[in-house]
Design an enzyme around this catalytic site. Structure first.
Site: not given
Ligand code: MN
Ligand code: MN
Length: 456
Positions: A221, A233, A307
């Site tokens: 990733k 966030k 993902r």
């Molecule tokens: Mn992430």
């Molecule tokens: Mn994230």
């Protein structure tokens, strides 16, 4: 780090004597009274990682090192606790123990100094322990150093383009980079996540080795910075998000070791490299994203972006049916909630591989722990309007649900292993400073070496 391992001793080289309680009692017998008094006054005990310099007529006669459950990190502790100087190990070690001691000692010298104006202080040098496999030690040190440096580099200086450039530093491997129209045609999910940033997404495709050898594919990733996207966030959670390419860093660094050791595998490494920002083109909550495999994904949370990009990379990986497919990803906070930052949880349907990986982690002092790929939780990924949704409504089992999402895209691989790596040390331990860490690298490397032994 390698500079702290030297070829020969000097006149002032200090021997280090590792001792447990019984060996310490034997060592003390017959010492001069002055030495016994010095040891008593210093309150030295032969416990884990304690050190004591013993005076001699012309400087230190030796250094005592308390030894309990000796590992490579015992030697990191020795290097960190002894004063600068040149040392040698005064103990009988097997070749593997000698190699581990060298690695542990050198890891203590790791320092991320790209942004430091002052050089580091005095050097702690160790004469190569007898019998150590110097090439193997160097290979692991290079791999760990690379992964840590890449993870520690701020996102401003390590975006998708720089991550692709990092892959090109793996000497001997072929690297191609898919971007622009080719990325849009073949990898719609990677494009969807990356288009909120002014720095364009791309897919790094590295390959090496004899095509006749077993196919091993690593996927990492590569979210160079994860703001969360439009589901932004908070500041505390965003602060460390330069490390969200930790999976890519570990996969690429491991590739460097595989190439250097010439493991008899056909290696491929795939890194989807993006930045998840809430820019004008950002994908939105509620959007439906198409993937390479044809499955559609409803975006229920733009912060579950890892993902989504891995879906396309894993689908490509599965197309040539590798014997072993391993992905590394800083995927979920739920993985940290489950086992903390000192253990890397992993998922696989292959019981034999799971057991071998667990044992490799124990042997490498890089612990792994298997978590369940429980099919019953697949229902949390069901969407009202698409084939899947990317984030579940439940707050339970988040790391397993993320693994189940990935499983939808790995059909062609014979064995698939997913590691939700922390890629980060929350606190400093000997040989493991706070900051970027190659969590899982030594464990998987040990497993690969045993499964695919190099022919020398
Ligand atoms: Mn992430
Ligand atoms: Mn994230």
């Amino acid at each position: 780090m390698l500079a702290s391992l030297v070829a020969r001793k000097s006149a002032s080289t200090v021997p280090i004597v590792p001792l447990d309680a019984a060996a310490f009692a034997a060592w003390k017998r017959g010492r001069a009274q002055a030495v016994k008094r010095w040891i008593a006054a210093s309150a030295f005990e032969p416990k884990g990682n304690r050190v004591l310099l013993v005076p001699g007529p012309k400087g230190p006669a030796c250094a005592l090192l308390g030894r309990k459950d000796e590992s490579l990190y015992t030697w990191s502790a020795a290097a960190q606790r002894l004063p600068p100087g040149r040392y040698r190990i005064d103990a009988a070690h097997s070749p593997e123990e000698a190699t581990e001691a060298a690695i542990g000692w050198a890891l203590a010298a790791y320092r991320f100094d790209r942004y430091r104006s002052e050089p580091a202080g005095g050097a702690h040098e160790l004469v190569w322990p007898a019998g150590a496999d110097r090439a193997e030690a160097a290979r692991q040190l290079v791999a760990i150093g690379r992964a840590r440096d890449w993870i520690n580099t701020p996102a401003e200086d390590l975006g998708p383009a720089e991550l692709a450039a990092a892959a090109r530093t793996i000497e001997g491997a072929e690297v191609s980079v898919v971007e622009g129209d080719a990325l849009a045609d073949g990898f719609p999910a990677i494009v969807a996540v990356g288009k909120g940033s002014g720095r364009a997404p791309r897919l790094v495709d590295l390959s090496w080795g004899d095509p006749a050898h077993p196919k091993v594919t690593l996927v990492g990733k590569g979210v160079c910075f994860d703001s969360g996207g439009l589901d932004l966030k908070g500041s505390a959670n965003m602060l460390r998000m330069k490390k969200d390419m930790g999976g890519a860093a570990i996969a690429l660094a491991l590739a460097g070791a595989i190439v250097d050791a010439r493991l008899p595998v056909r290696l491929r490494v795939l890194v989807p490299a993006v930045e998840n920002l809430p820019g004008p083109g950002a994908y939105r909550p509620g959007d439906v994203v198409r993937t390479r495999k044809g499955k559609t994904v409803e975006i229920t949370n733009t912060d579950a972006e890892g993902r989504v990009i891995l879906a396309d990379a894993l689908a490509l990986a599965a197309e040539d049916a590798p014997e072993l497919l391993v992905d590394f990803a800083t995927l979920t906070g739920a993985a940290r909630v489950a086992v903390g930052t000192e253990i890397t949880p992993f998922w696989t349907a292959d019981d034999a591989v799971a057991q071998a990986l667990f044992e490799a982690g124990e042997g490498a002092h890089d612990p792994l722990w298997r978590l369940p790929l429980h099919a019953g939780y697949r229902r949390h990924l069901e969407s009202e309007i698409a084939d899947l949704k990317n984030a579940a409504a439940t707050s339970f089992a988040g790391a397993t649900i993320a693994a189940l999402f990935l499983k939808e895209f790995v059909g062609g691989a014979r064995t698939w292993v997913h590691l939700d790596t922390p890629a980060w040390n929350d606190r400093a331990r000997p040989g493991r400073p706070q900051g970027g860490e190659a969590s899982g690298l030594r464990a998987v490397w040990r497993y690969l070496r045993s499964r695919y032994p190099a022919r020398s």
